[in-house]
Write a protein that holds these residues in place. Structure first.
Motif, PDB file in Angstrom:
ATOM      1  N   ASN A  17       0.814  -1.217   0.000  1.00 49.06           N
ATOM      2  CA  ASN A  17       0.000   0.000   0.000  1.00 49.06           C
ATOM      3  C   ASN A  17       0.849   1.270   0.000  1.00 49.06           C
ATOM      4  OD1 ASN A  17       1.012  -0.340   2.535  1.00 49.06           O
ATOM      5  ND2 ASN A  17      -0.943  -0.210   3.590  1.00 49.06           N
ATOM      6  N   ASN A  18       2.106   1.173  -0.515  1.00 50.51           N
ATOM      7  CA  ASN A  18       3.050   2.292  -0.619  1.00 50.51           C
ATOM      8  C   ASN A  18       3.378   2.928   0.724  1.00 50.51           C
ATOM      9  OD1 ASN A  18       3.364   2.035  -3.372  1.00 50.51           O
ATOM     10  ND2 ASN A  18       1.638   3.396  -3.817  1.00 50.51           N
ATOM     11  N   LEU A  19       3.374   2.131   1.778  1.00 50.62           N
ATOM     12  CA  LEU A  19       3.746   2.598   3.107  1.00 50.62           C
ATOM     13  C   LEU A  19       5.177   2.181   3.394  1.00 50.62           C
ATOM     14  CD1 LEU A  19       2.665   4.030   5.608  1.00 50.62           C
ATOM     15  CD2 LEU A  19       2.006   1.811   6.496  1.00 50.62           C
ATOM     16  N   TRP A  53       7.338   3.610  10.974  1.00 55.23           N
ATOM     17  CA  TRP A  53       6.369   3.654   9.880  1.00 55.23           C
ATOM     18  C   TRP A  53       6.294   5.058   9.287  1.00 55.23           C
ATOM     19  CZ3 TRP A  53       3.986  -0.820   8.410  1.00 55.23           C
ATOM     20  CH2 TRP A  53       4.043  -1.881   9.307  1.00 55.23           C
ATOM     21  N   GLY A  54       6.015   5.139   7.993  1.00 55.62           N
ATOM     22  CA  GLY A  54       5.687   6.393   7.318  1.00 55.62           C
ATOM     23  C   GLY A  54       6.822   7.396   7.267  1.00 55.62           C
ATOM     24  N   ASP A  96      12.746   9.607   7.914  1.00 60.49           N
ATOM     25  CA  ASP A  96      13.639  10.486   8.677  1.00 60.49           C
ATOM     26  C   ASP A  96      14.699   9.696   9.432  1.00 60.49           C
ATOM     27  OD1 ASP A  96      12.202  12.631   7.755  1.00 60.49           O
ATOM     28  OD2 ASP A  96      11.030  12.873   9.596  1.00 60.49           O
ATOM     29  N   VAL A  97      14.321   8.574  10.002  1.00 62.80           N
ATOM     30  CA  VAL A  97      15.266   7.751  10.763  1.00 62.80           C
ATOM     31  C   VAL A  97      16.372   7.228   9.846  1.00 62.80           C
ATOM     32  CG1 VAL A  97      15.490   5.536  11.950  1.00 62.80           C
ATOM     33  CG2 VAL A  97      13.706   7.110  12.603  1.00 62.80           C
ATOM     34  N   ILE A 101       9.955  -3.257  19.090  1.00 66.52           N
ATOM     35  CA  ILE A 101       9.358  -2.010  19.551  1.00 66.52           C
ATOM     36  C   ILE A 101       8.915  -1.212  18.338  1.00 66.52           C
ATOM     37  CG2 ILE A 101       9.741   0.147  20.786  1.00 66.52           C
ATOM     38  CD1 ILE A 101      11.848  -1.307  22.454  1.00 66.52           C
ATOM     39  N   THR A 102       7.635  -0.889  18.274  1.00 64.38           N
ATOM     40  CA  THR A 102       7.110   0.003  17.247  1.00 64.38           C
ATOM     41  C   THR A 102       7.249   1.417  17.794  1.00 64.38           C
ATOM     42  OG1 THR A 102       5.569  -1.676  16.491  1.00 64.38           O
ATOM     43  CG2 THR A 102       5.110   0.598  15.841  1.00 64.38           C
TER      44      THR A 102
END
Length: 116
Positions: A24-26, A49-50, A55-56, A94-95
């Motif tokens: 889903n292009n995530l 995510w996202g 950035d990370v 961890i999320t």
């Protein structure tokens, strides 16, 4: 009442971030980190995510220390190293919802925002 699997702490990055784009292009970024402890090595995998995932992967490198907040989950996996073993290994994941730089390594190959 508080949520018992919400965790915050300082971790050391052990490997380069690995990015993956889902159907889903995530964008998802994952890498292993270590909690700094004297007696035991506690290694877990972080999942981003996202936009935070992008950035990370852009700003953080191996041996950086970061402050994270997120949700801890434990996954039971079968031990593949031993034959005929039914032992389960517990892997932490961890999320991450929030991240803050704590102690970044001195040598940076990419200088963000510099002209030369």
């Amino acid at each position: 009442m508080s949520n018992t699997n919400y965790i915050g702490g300082i971790v050391k990055i052990l490997e380069n971030p690995k990015q993956k784009i889902l159907k889903n292009n995530l964008l998802v970024t994952r890498f292993r980190v270590q909690f700094p402890q004297v007696r035991n090595n506690c290694i877990v995998q972080l999942t981003f995510w996202g936009n935070l995932a992008r950035d990370v992967a852009t700003y953080y490198r191996i041996n950086d220390y970061i402050l994270i907040e997120g949700y801890l989950s434990i996954v039971n996996k079968k031990n593949s190293n031993q034959t005929n073993s039914n032992k389960l290994l517990k892997k932490g994941n961890i999320t991450v919802l929030k991240i803050y730089p704590f102690l970044l390594s001195y040598d940076r190959s990419v200088m963000i925002g510099s002209d030369g």
